[in-house]
Design an enzyme around this catalytic site. Sequence first.
Site, mmCIF file in Angstrom:
data_model
loop_
_atom_site.group_PDB
_atom_site.id
_atom_site.type_symbol
_atom_site.label_atom_id
_atom_site.label_comp_id
_atom_site.label_asym_id
_atom_site.label_seq_id
_atom_site.Cartn_x
_atom_site.Cartn_y
_atom_site.Cartn_z
ATOM 1 N N ASP A 8 0.826 -1.204 0.000
ATOM 2 C CA ASP A 8 0.000 0.000 0.000
ATOM 3 C C ASP A 8 0.862 1.257 0.000
ATOM 4 O OD1 ASP A 8 -2.554 -0.742 -0.322
ATOM 5 O OD2 ASP A 8 -3.242 -0.197 1.686
ATOM 6 N N ASP A 33 1.574 -9.906 8.939
ATOM 7 C CA ASP A 33 2.011 -8.517 8.891
ATOM 8 C C ASP A 33 3.417 -8.481 8.330
ATOM 9 O OD1 ASP A 33 -0.289 -7.454 9.806
ATOM 10 O OD2 ASP A 33 0.404 -7.077 11.862
ATOM 11 N N ASP A 69 6.146 -7.510 9.336
ATOM 12 C CA ASP A 69 7.258 -7.884 10.216
ATOM 13 C C ASP A 69 7.063 -9.263 10.840
ATOM 14 O OD1 ASP A 69 5.040 -6.663 11.469
ATOM 15 O OD2 ASP A 69 6.174 -6.594 13.344
ATOM 16 N N ASP A 98 -9.684 -6.832 11.818
ATOM 17 C CA ASP A 98 -9.510 -8.253 12.123
ATOM 18 C C ASP A 98 -10.659 -8.790 12.977
ATOM 19 O OD1 ASP A 98 -8.678 -6.627 14.183
ATOM 20 O OD2 ASP A 98 -6.593 -7.296 14.133
#
Lengths: 771, 749
Positions: free
Chosen positions: B163, B229, B231, B326
């Site tokens: 994004d 994610d 990371d 979520d």
Amino acid sequence: MAKFLHAALSLSLMLSAAIPASAQSLLDETPIAIGKEPGESESILSTRSVVPVAKAAGEPGLVPFEQSAAAFKLSGEDDTGRFTFFLSSRQMAAGGTLALAYRNAVSVLPDTSVMDVAVNGKPAGSFRIAAPNGFKRQEIKLSPQLLVAGRNQVDIRVRQHHRVDCSLEATYELWSELDPAKTGFVAGNAKSFTSPDDLLAVARTAAGRTDIRLIVPRALSADLLNDATPMLQTLALFLGRDDLDVTVAETPGSGPGIDLYAFTDRIRLLMPEASRSRPYGVVVADAGEAGRAVVSLHGATHADMESRLLAAIADPMKASLASGRLAASHGRIDISPSTTYRLADAGYESRAFAGRLSRTGFDMVMPSDFYPGDYATIGLKLHAATSPGLKHTAQFLVRVNDRVVTSYPFRRREGEQFDGKLIELPLRAFRPGVNKVELIAELPIEADEACAPEARNDDQPRFILLDKTEISVPALARVGRLPDIAALAGNAYPFAGEKPFDIAIERPDGKSVGAAMTMLSRLAVAAGSPLPAEILLGKASPSRNALVIATDNAFADLGAAGKTAFIADETAPDPLPTAAIADTGSANEPDNSSELLDAFRRSTAVPEGERSATTLAGEWLARAAGRFGSWLNYQQDRDDFAAHGATSDLVTLSQRPSPTGEATWTVLRAPSPSDLAAGVQRLVDPAVWKHLDGGSVAIETASLDVRALPAASRFVTGIDDRSPGNLRRLAAAWFSDNFQFYVLLIVAAMGLFALWLGWIIPRKGAQSDND
Amino acid sequence: MKFLAVPAGALGLLLILLPMSLQAQLMLSCAALGVMFLGMTRPESPVFRVVTLVFAGIIALRYGFWRTTETLPDISEPLNFIPGFLLYIAEMYCLAMLAISFFMVVAPVKRTTPDMGETADLPTVDVFIPSYNEDAELLAMTLAAAKSMAYPKDKLNIFLLDDGGTEAKRSHKDPRISVAALRRHEQLKALCAAMGVTYHARKKNDHAKAGNLNEGLKISTGDLVVVFDADHAPVRDFLRETVGFFAKDEKLFLVQTPHYFLNPDPLEKNLKTFARMPSENEMFYSILQRGLDKWNASFFCGSAAVLRRAALETTDGFSGQSITEDCETALSLHCQGWHSVYVDKPLIAGLQPETFVSFIGQRARWCQGMLQILILKRPFLAKGLTIPQRICYAGINMFWLFPISRLAFMFSPLLYIFFSLEIYRANILEFASYAVTYLISSFAMQSYLYGRVRWPWISELYEYVQAVFLFGSIISVVRNPRKPTFNVTAKGQTLDKSMLSPLAAPYFAIFFLLLAAAVYSGYRLLTEPVAGELLMIVAAWNLINLGLAGAALGAIAERRELRRNQRLPVKRHALIHVGEELHTVIIQDASSGGISVEFIDGAPKLDPAAETRATVELRRGGQAILFDVLCRSRRHNNGTTVAGFAYAERTPRTVMAIAELMYSDQSVLQDRLVRRQIRRNFFWGTTRFALWSVTESLRAIRYSAGLVRETMAKSFDDAPLVLNDNKITPLPPKTDDAAPVQPGVHLYG
């Protein structure tokens, strides 16, 4: 009959309640130290020998105050008393003198201490309080303008200052008291008894009691007594005095008092010669001796007597019955659940207080089936204000039945105003019947420490308690529980109401019957209405509530009793063995050995400083554990109790279920009829009666001390209110008293529930995979 | 049994809700505590566990009943009543949360992994790695780890959903943004090409992360969707541990796994507890999520989860109404009757915000998002949920109201201390009979339920630290539930200097306010003879608050972080070639910057100054994996030599090797979790906490006075990431650490 009478009297009393209160004054029920005789006092300063009070009947022409001797003492820095006396219109028109024979504690400073007298709400005079050495007679002339025909009201206010001590404690040493025998209205013309109202001026005996003698024929019968009880109760209620002493004899009495005749035509010929000619109806006349009246109720039949009595209640007695009722309500609040009262309802009037210790007292009469407990609190919404400059120890205390139940510190030194500050009074501190409530404000200032005479300003107000201070009574748990002597003394429970009961006199001698009649009249006054009593000579029926008057067989009076015509069947087994009364207390029998051990320990104790820290810590722990233990048993402020039923008791009063359990018997038992008579006299003494409490009460022979024993266990006599709310409150109260069951029940119920949950939950939802 | 137990429970409840005497209450409390402690003796038995919870519930219920009926100030005194009532509401909220939490954790589920089944029958899996501004090096590790997951290659597709390089960004009218986006776009495209994964950047940044994931759904077709994610690097066995569940249950939409962090959060860093104390999120992941799983209410946590595409299609993909997409997605799917499963095994390793500012930013997002769901979705009334699910969702969302209650508890004692407002009417006996027994039971229950993963007082500390700023977040979300927007949590930021957080001011203000109150209450106690019991209670309460506020100062006095790359103690056997020599070594730990190696058969000559070059050889499945390293340090320890090496260069191949090294074994993560899970008793925890209160508040005050002196020393940069011989240099937004610092000496004024 009793039912009729009850209805009629109740009606008239209800009407009286609607009469607006006349100008009210301050409470008369201020804290009063109870002495057995006027002149006795608990003050530490009054150690001087008591000047013998002339016990002869009061002076002729003296219309005494109607209140009993216990009300004649005013104590503290600012106290008021309300008294009433009755004048006929003839006496009123003549005017007269108010005679106040008073004396005071030595510590009262005469320079600034004042007694103010108001009659019928108008100031009548005031004078310095200066009679520390003996009763001093103060006379106040009362013009007819100040007086009214009927009940006159005298308000006496004392403001007393201590000579040397400015401490709070010292205010308890301040008192003044009136001599009931010599205090009253000295009428300009001699009194005579011609109408029922004249009876209200009847003087007391040397013992300070109002004497009523019921004159009966030698051949005593239950019917005859039943004919007389309606009149007796009506008379008691009419007089409204709480110091009645009823005796039963064949001959008239002497001294001030009332001779009472009540008979039907059937009995007439059995009556003493002189009384046979009494006319029909209720008649009041002079007895011949000065100060003694004759009251007679004569009817053709029992029903005729009844209608004639009702006629008398409906007309000549009605007004005074009503005003008497009004006078009696002063200083007390009859409590209904879920109601809010104001201090004004107890007759209190707002007034600034200038002393160190403000005391405001009144009685709260709780319903007789009230179950004290911790399920709720009585809310006192304080409307008051304090002045600036109070020390930080200033506080507001509430005492209920002589026990401090709550305190609220006055924190703001700059003065504070309370607009409905809520202070909660635990319901557990109350009991069915009469409860003495005192609102106490301790108001020390810095200057009190020094107590310098020149710096003293005893007229600077420190506190004001407003009469709009509210008392919110919550919904109460209600269940009839006996034994409860307080409910008996306060509300005549369980006899008040419409359910008839027996007065079973086991040995119908004169003294026993007199004791029964005294109890009946006192209970009627407590109930405020005639009781549906039926006299029974002999054993009580186990299916009806009963007041059982019993004497033991083993005493010398037995022979004397045998001479009377009606005597209980001596060979019959005694339905009430004395041991039963002792049983209730046997669990609390004091253990002499522990007292001995205590004394030994005290005498051999090591001085404080020499004991080791561990010993001290151990002792502290033991004390703390002891305190905790008594707290757990709800006994924090109570003394140890001695058992009843000892042979040294003059009389014992107890309550128990009847043998079949259908009814409740209240048993008054003494070793002999003369003990019974003496015991009942002591029991109905206003100073004693008001404080009766516990599950049973005994009067000791030697000291005439009253010992109350708490009820070991109580039995339920009935639940009138079966609403869920009441049942819940009852459960809360009962489980609080018996919390072992509460804890067990919860642990068991919730344990079962938890086990079930523990079983069901692993079977619901996702389950762990087995490895 | 039911017909006996349910009436018994009802009877018990009736009895509990009776207004009783203190004596009865005290005895009941003691009995209930006794049964409770008895129940705690066999933690493995479900029956004992339920008994414990029920009896703790009795005590709480008694407290709540008493608090409601007897302690509220009179309504005619609004000055007392209003704050008193607010405090009461805060307490009732806590009691409600206690009840819900008891329900949630009544029987946490322990899952065992089902067999994946035949390779041919395995579903196809799309891995989505949404990214916004993370740098290429971080993404490279994640992509490499994802790529290394054990799964048939033809059934595994990996998508980097960028994004940060969308068309909208690339054509932004601000040239600074558009140039950076263009550069990022090119770099990541190159990276993805080198790593063999799909790069995708959408046109516009609509609906933040949810929109990005939905874009991923559009461009992919796999049966299952995995979200990581940027990371969050998965371990090799990630899919093996999760995919099997989908075959077992056709209505399964989610398998969630815990988030495991390599780095400390600011509290752990600043209080130096990372190595010893269980992380904050362990309470959630190792107990609450398992408890939720019991009631089919474990929910999607944004990453480290596998979802079923078919399920997502029924709700038009990921929901994006709130900023916590979520939980919202999970709620929608639960409402549709889909199931979820939680696997309590750390299967990814990620980073968490390290500075206090980013920590608060992250929590504010969670808080606002959860409250958005609470307000906009009303989970308790949502259609399609079972009753337990409603309770669980309401609990999860309402949890985020804690800042209000925490602040109420912090400030209400002040009203009494300073203004003598009586907001809690009780005397000391009542307090002892009701409140103290309740406090004892709640501390005992906290230890019983969560003691393994939570030291005493730590929950309160975390709550307070967040409450100060989250209070405002709550107000804003309640005023306008649709307003909050998604902010990406900054991770991987490090401080090179110890300093106060920019957010420190309110914490200091509160601390000094409470300190003043403590001093004043002491003064009042000494000077007021009738001040009495209530003041004593309140003063003690304020003292506890002061302790919290003091320890919290430690959290905002940020220590510098010297380690850019978080090490993982992999303990892996390897070979190392140094010149001609070949040595057998144990790789003690590894990070994305380098490794430390223990020589077990004699050490070679290593010269850190000369940057001795060596080659490490790992073996997996008979294949050798090689990468080059440079020696940076060495030390001798009890006869063994431990040397530190940095990767000589980081090509995609090196990155794959690092992923292999770090994430091939799940047990490394597991062991590290378990090692910290030691129960601490209340007294130990309280003492520890009291010490913090003193030392940490002093440290913070020292920082605020500027009395920090740290010496700086040079360290080595990580090897740059090399793609097709083009260096990828860090992107501008990342803080460019000019001179990293080394441990120094703190000088005190």
